[in-house]
Scaffold this active site. Structure first.
Site, PDB file in Angstrom:
ATOM      1  N   ASP A 172       0.834  -1.206   0.000  1.00  0.00           N
ATOM      2  CA  ASP A 172       0.000   0.000   0.000  1.00  0.00           C
ATOM      3  C   ASP A 172       0.872   1.261   0.000  1.00  0.00           C
ATOM      4  OD1 ASP A 172      -2.481   1.289   0.160  1.00  0.00           O
ATOM      5  OD2 ASP A 172      -2.425   1.394   2.346  1.00  0.00           O
ATOM      6  N   HIS A 212      -7.977   9.869   4.532  1.00  0.00           N
ATOM      7  CA  HIS A 212      -7.477   8.868   5.470  1.00  0.00           C
ATOM      8  C   HIS A 212      -7.769   9.341   6.898  1.00  0.00           C
ATOM      9  CE1 HIS A 212      -4.677   7.896   2.016  1.00  0.00           C
ATOM     10  NE2 HIS A 212      -5.172   6.715   2.316  1.00  0.00           N
ATOM     11  N   HIS A 214      -9.651   4.709  -1.280  1.00  0.00           N
ATOM     12  CA  HIS A 214      -8.835   4.861  -0.065  1.00  0.00           C
ATOM     13  C   HIS A 214      -9.620   5.706   0.932  1.00  0.00           C
ATOM     14  CE1 HIS A 214      -4.688   3.522  -1.360  1.00  0.00           C
ATOM     15  NE2 HIS A 214      -5.422   3.352  -2.447  1.00  0.00           N
ATOM     16  N   ASP A 239      -8.120   0.789   7.094  1.00  0.00           N
ATOM     17  CA  ASP A 239      -7.074   0.782   8.120  1.00  0.00           C
ATOM     18  C   ASP A 239      -7.652   1.302   9.438  1.00  0.00           C
ATOM     19  OD1 ASP A 239      -4.826   0.945   9.658  1.00  0.00           O
ATOM     20  OD2 ASP A 239      -3.683   2.224   8.322  1.00  0.00           O
ATOM     21  N   ARG A 273      -7.783   0.033  13.482  1.00  0.00           N
ATOM     22  CA  ARG A 273      -7.137   0.750  14.593  1.00  0.00           C
ATOM     23  C   ARG A 273      -8.137   1.008  15.708  1.00  0.00           C
ATOM     24  NH1 ARG A 273      -2.990   5.112  11.852  1.00  0.00           N
ATOM     25  NH2 ARG A 273      -2.039   3.636  10.434  1.00  0.00           N
ATOM     26  N   ARG A 285      -0.769 -11.875  25.220  1.00  0.00           N
ATOM     27  CA  ARG A 285      -1.621 -12.787  24.463  1.00  0.00           C
ATOM     28  C   ARG A 285      -3.079 -12.713  24.911  1.00  0.00           C
ATOM     29  NH1 ARG A 285       2.565 -17.605  25.454  1.00  0.00           N
ATOM     30  NH2 ARG A 285       2.195 -16.710  27.509  1.00  0.00           N
TER      31      ARG A 285
HETATM   32  P1  13P Z   1      -8.829   4.625   6.326  1.00  0.00           P
HETATM   33  O1  13P Z   1      -7.990   5.594   7.080  1.00  0.00           O
HETATM   34  O2  13P Z   1     -10.174   5.205   6.009  1.00  0.00           O
HETATM   35  O3  13P Z   1      -8.961   3.293   6.965  1.00  0.00           O
HETATM   36  O4  13P Z   1      -8.119   4.393   4.893  1.00  0.00           O
HETATM   37  C1  13P Z   1      -7.140   3.398   4.757  1.00  0.00           C
HETATM   38  C2  13P Z   1      -6.418   3.486   3.454  1.00  0.00           C
HETATM   39  O5  13P Z   1      -6.812   4.132   2.510  1.00  0.00           O
HETATM   40  C3  13P Z   1      -5.176   2.703   3.363  1.00  0.00           C
HETATM   41  O6  13P Z   1      -4.556   2.861   2.128  1.00  0.00           O
HETATM   42  O1  G3H Z   2      -3.142   4.950   3.622  1.00  0.00           O
HETATM   43  C1  G3H Z   2      -2.865   5.329   4.727  1.00  0.00           C
HETATM   44  C2  G3H Z   2      -2.771   4.390   5.841  1.00  0.00           C
HETATM   45  O2  G3H Z   2      -4.012   4.216   6.460  1.00  0.00           O
HETATM   46  C3  G3H Z   2      -1.788   4.937   6.825  1.00  0.00           C
HETATM   47  O3  G3H Z   2      -1.159   3.861   7.321  1.00  0.00           O
HETATM   48  O4  G3H Z   2       0.454   4.771   8.971  1.00  0.00           O
HETATM   49  O5  G3H Z   2       0.734   2.516   7.886  1.00  0.00           O
HETATM   50  O6  G3H Z   2       1.106   4.599   6.549  1.00  0.00           O
HETATM   51  P1  G3H Z   2       0.392   3.972   7.711  1.00  0.00           P
HETATM   52 ZN    ZN Z   3      -4.671   4.887   1.363  1.00  0.00          ZN
END
Ligand code: 13P
Ligand code: G3H
Ligand code: ZN
Length: 317
Positions: A81, A179, A210, A256, A260, A281
């Site tokens: 990514d 993001h 994204h 992502d 989190r 664990r």
């Molecule tokens: P989010 O921050 O919305 O989860 O996006 C993740 C992303 O685009 C990773 O490439």
């Molecule tokens: O695309 C962006 C990701 O959500 C950010 O993740 O902190 O691993 O670059 P990263």
């Molecule tokens: Zn992204």
């Protein structure tokens, strides 16, 4: 079974989207594979440039392939990514990736095309697919924060020229998401008309969204109730919109932040409720189960759940 990402996206195109989940740890890898298996969905596991720096290059990739041996039914692709050119070449040459994303979206169009073209030539020679990006998302991206005035949405005409000249297999588009925990800051909403216009100019080319996390309000509330300080106005892509996005050609949805949030919620609640614990664990097991549930739920929202048998049949595996 590990496959080329473009194959998964072509099967999904126009009908559903494959979830691409960002991983940084063994727990996320195992949780995502468990969730996709439970949902009987194809899966993309993605490793970012920062994740590779955190875990050291090669470690997460090896863990993904080792973990997959415990999920023999699964059909998945490993994706790099937001790579730069050097990271893409490393990923391609490693033989471990089904696709790489070359993110030259900060460059002028001609430079973005030239860089992407170079990566495509090297990737295709090794049977690896390439995702590229045109347009810029606001918010945190890799180790750089893109200010709102530096963010810009994808132009449909430029998108057609970009794909034709670069030869990329999938195109990441900027249609209003960001993001992180705040979506739609500049645009106020997802620009579905722009998405439709891009699709019309690029029939058959899988689009990638994204910044697509849903940022559930209930998750934010639980984190904050357990001592967190996540902005209470955090908000994501409404879950009900995902099927519409898939119909408009979005075949890969990047997640992502939602992962989190699960991690922050589980850790905060677990350590609050088990103050004597010293064994990572214990919360790790709770996290894997909770993350698997979240991945499965998102796969259902994307329309990918229940597709595994069809994918296996169409791939002849
Ligand atoms: P989010 O921050 O919305 O989860 O996006 C993740 C992303 O685009 C990773 O490439
Ligand atoms: O695309 C962006 C990701 O959500 C950010 O993740 O902190 O691993 O670059 P990263
Ligand atoms: Zn992204």
């Amino acid at each position: 079974m590990h496959v080329n990402t473009a194959v998964l996206l072509q099967l999904a195109y126009g009908e559903y989207a494959v979830g691409a989940f960002s991983v940084n740890s063994i727990e996320q890898i195992l949780g995502a594979m468990r969730g996709a298996t439970e949902a009987a969905a194809p899966l993309i596991i993605q490793v970012s440039h920062q994740a590779r720096r955190y875990a050291m290059p090669g470690v997460l990739e090896a863990a993904v392939h080792a973990a997959a041996r415990h999920f023999p039914e699964l059909v998945f692709a490993l994706h790099l990514d937001h790579g730069d050119e050097a990271a893409c070449y490393e990923g391609i040459d490693s033989g471990l990736y089904g696709s790489v994303m070359i993110d030259a979206s900060a460059q002028p169009l001609a430079e973005n095309i030239a860089i992407t073209r170079r990566v495509v030539e090297r990737a295709h020679a090794r049977g690896v697919a390439v995702e590229a990006e045109l347009g810029r998302l606001g918010g945190k991206e890799d180790d750089l924060v893109v200010a709102e005035d530096a963010a810009w949405l994808t132009d449909p005409d430029a998108a057609a020229e970009f794909v034709a000249r670069s030869g990329c297999d999938a195109l990441a588009v900027a249609v209003g998401t960001r993001h992180g925990i705040h979506k739609f800051a500049a645009s106020g909403q997802l620009d579905l008309e722009r998405l439709a216009a891009i699709r019309a100019r690029l029939p058959g080319v899988p689009l990638v969204l994204h910044g697509a996390s849903s940022v559930p309000a209930a998750e934010v509330a639980r984190i904050n109730a357990a001592g967190g300080a996540v902005a209470a106005d955090a908000h994501g892509v409404p879950e009900a919109l995902y099927p519409e996005l898939a119909r408009r050609g979005v075949a890969k949805i990047n997640i992502d932040t939602d992962g989190r949030l699960v991690w922050a919620r589980v850790l905060r609640e677990y350590l609050r409720d088990h103050p004597a614990t010293l064994d990572l664990r214990e919360p790790g097991r709770v996290f894997m189960a909770a993350y698997a549930e979240r991945v499965a739920q998102l796969c259902r929202c994307f329309g990918a759940a229940g597709r595994l048998a069809e994918v296996r049949r169409r791939l002849g595996v």
